[in-house]
Write an enzyme that holds these catalytic residues in place. Structure first.
Site, PDB file in Angstrom:
ATOM      1  N   TRP A 267       0.824  -1.210   0.000  1.00  0.00           N
ATOM      2  CA  TRP A 267       0.000   0.000   0.000  1.00  0.00           C
ATOM      3  C   TRP A 267       0.857   1.258   0.000  1.00  0.00           C
ATOM      4  CZ3 TRP A 267      -4.333  -0.681  -2.080  1.00  0.00           C
ATOM      5  CH2 TRP A 267      -4.995  -1.894  -1.931  1.00  0.00           C
TER       6      TRP A 267
ATOM      7  N   ASP B 179      -1.486   6.536   6.551  1.00  0.00           N
ATOM      8  CA  ASP B 179      -2.546   5.679   6.036  1.00  0.00           C
ATOM      9  C   ASP B 179      -2.885   4.696   7.155  1.00  0.00           C
ATOM     10  OD1 ASP B 179      -4.166   3.787   4.882  1.00  0.00           O
ATOM     11  OD2 ASP B 179      -2.874   3.401   3.153  1.00  0.00           O
TER      12      ASP B 179
ATOM     13  N   LYS C 196     -12.978  -1.392   6.911  1.00  0.00           N
ATOM     14  CA  LYS C 196     -12.343  -2.360   7.816  1.00  0.00           C
ATOM     15  C   LYS C 196     -12.827  -2.111   9.250  1.00  0.00           C
ATOM     16  CE  LYS C 196      -8.715  -1.959   4.494  1.00  0.00           C
ATOM     17  NZ  LYS C 196      -8.819  -3.209   3.755  1.00  0.00           N
TER      18      LYS C 196
HETATM   19  N1  PMP Z   1      -4.274   1.380   2.274  1.00  0.00           N
HETATM   20  C1  PMP Z   1      -4.385   0.260   2.995  1.00  0.00           C
HETATM   21  C2  PMP Z   1      -3.475   0.060   4.172  1.00  0.00           C
HETATM   22  C3  PMP Z   1      -5.318  -0.714   2.646  1.00  0.00           C
HETATM   23  O1  PMP Z   1      -5.420  -1.844   3.348  1.00  0.00           O
HETATM   24  C4  PMP Z   1      -6.161  -0.498   1.543  1.00  0.00           C
HETATM   25  C5  PMP Z   1      -7.235  -1.479   1.117  1.00  0.00           C
HETATM   26  N2  PMP Z   1      -7.094  -2.767   1.477  1.00  0.00           N
HETATM   27  C6  PMP Z   1      -5.998   0.692   0.813  1.00  0.00           C
HETATM   28  C7  PMP Z   1      -5.063   1.607   1.214  1.00  0.00           C
HETATM   29  C8  PMP Z   1      -6.854   0.976  -0.388  1.00  0.00           C
HETATM   30  O2  PMP Z   1      -8.120   1.255   0.048  1.00  0.00           O
HETATM   31  P1  PMP Z   1      -9.340   1.579  -0.927  1.00  0.00           P
HETATM   32  O3  PMP Z   1      -9.742   0.281  -1.529  1.00  0.00           O
HETATM   33  O4  PMP Z   1     -10.358   2.158   0.017  1.00  0.00           O
HETATM   34  O5  PMP Z   1      -8.869   2.552  -1.923  1.00  0.00           O
END
Ligand code: PMP
Length: 367
Positions: A102, A178, A202
């Site tokens: 991520w 994040d 989540k």
């Molecule tokens: N950052 C993290 C730490 C994540 O776990 C996720 C999704 N699993 C995201 C960003 C991306 O999130 P989204 O699908 O809401 O764009």
């Protein structure tokens, strides 16, 4: 009706009590004769729901008054673009600590938009099994902010410290986190951060809502021609209602905040329960000799527990038998394989006990 145990990484389990309340309020919200989904976002009823959700979140996280809370759309991934657009309007570079997939995506998006980026620390060299030590972090001289991922959801790697950092000239660099997969899992010292953001699906509520908690002095620095819907200042001025916000997801998240406050007893109580759940599962993995997790103990994620079986040929049987036993969504992310059990706030301790019992039984029969 049976509700199975859901270990999905996201969209993830929601508290049963929250879903039951939403069900009760679905057709006729508190005697108004309509559902929250059918209300104008500008109606007194919805404004009251929105304000209560924000007030409860502020209380839960003890968010100081000089922070704004934005209820947005686009997912955490849209923030990968919005962050540099909002924070680099006066120049400078975006700094990143890279500890997994991520964080890598956040950096790639800032680069794609042509912003100046610098890697201030990384765990690539140890295969993302341990976060870089604080002493190894180094931001560059024109760092405008430092971005990191508190908990890498796929790798199961979690920071055990807050990587606040200063430039060589002594200026403290705003820390941007994040927190998608660890927000609300325990208390957070919000004042350590410039910006905290998280996709809702989540620990907050259903997919479709993204929370951004931003310190007021960071507003108003967007690059020229930033679209209005990407501009934190415009969004903050309009109280997240420049256009129609995701009203039902906002309402449902409010129910989750209420549940955390009143049913769970706040984030300290949540923290203790999450620690107990994760400790149990890691202990079962470590003691087995059949299951394993490669992450350094002090950086093991409490929310996402990846593990592999000694023989990957047994993966299919593990997953199908788990599902038959009512243990859902244990398959690891498609990019890494193996298994992953996500133990978010709404996953009860009984789910972890059931998973451990199943793992033990599977090992006895197949190990
Ligand atoms: N950052 C993290 C730490 C994540 O776990 C996720 C999704 N699993 C995201 C960003 C991306 O999130 P989204 O699908 O809401 O764009």
């Amino acid at each position: 009706m049976t509700r199975h145990y859901n270990f999905c990484a996201g969209p993830a389990a929601l508290p049963t009590a929250v879903l039951e309340r939403a069900q009760r309020e679905m057709l006729d919200y508190q005697g108004r004769g309509l559902s929250v989904m059918e209300m104008s976002h500008r109606s007194d009823e919805f404004i009251a729901i929105a304000k209560q959700a924000e007030a409860d979140l502020r209380e839960l996280m003890a968010i100081p008054d000089n922070y704004r809370v934005l209820f947005l759309q686009g997912g955490a991934s849209m923030q990968f673009a919005m962050l540099p657009m909002n924070l680099l309007g006066r120049g400078g570079s975006a700094n990143f600590i890279q500890t997994g997939i991520w964080g890598k995506k956040a950096l790639a998006e800032a680069k794609r938009l042509g912003f100046d980026c610098h890697v201030a620390g990384e765990s690539e060299s140890n295969g993302h099994t341990e976060v870089p030590p604080r002493s190894s972090l180094s931001v560059n001289d024109d760092a405008a902010y430092l971005h990191y991922t508190a908990n890498e959801t796929i790798g199961g790697l979690e920071f055990d410290y807050t990587p606040t950092c200063s430039r060589a000239d002594g200026v403290e660099v705003p820390l941007v986190c994040d927190m998608s997969s660890s927000i609300l899992s325990g208390p957070t010292s919000v004042a350590d951060f410039g910006i905290i953001y998280a996709g809702a699906q989540k620990n907050i509520g259903p997919a479709g809502l993204t929370l951004v908690i931003v310190r007021e002095d960071l507003l108003g620095n967007a690059v020229a021609k930033t679209p209005t819907l990407f501009d934190y200042q415009a969004l903050a001025e309009a109280e997240s209602m420049v256009n129609t916000p995701p009203t039902y997801a906002w309402y449902l998240s409010g129910l989750v905040f209420d549940w955390l406050k009143n049913d769970v007893g706040g984030l300290k109580a949540m923290d203790a329960l999450n620690q107990r759940k994760a400790d149990k599962l890691y202990r079962a993995i470590d003691e087995s000799g059949f299951y394993s997790n490669p992450i350094a103990r002090h950086n093991r994620s409490r929310m996402n527990v990846p593990f592999v079986l000694a023989d990957s040929a047994l993966d299919k049987a593990f997953l199908s038998e788990a599902e038959a036993a009512g243990l859902l969504n244990l398959k690891g992310h498609r990019s890494v394989g193996g298994m992953r059990a996500s133990l978010y706030n709404a996953v009860p301790e009984a789910a972890v006990d059931a998973l451990i019992a199943f793992m033990h039984d599977f090992e006895q029969r197949k190990g």
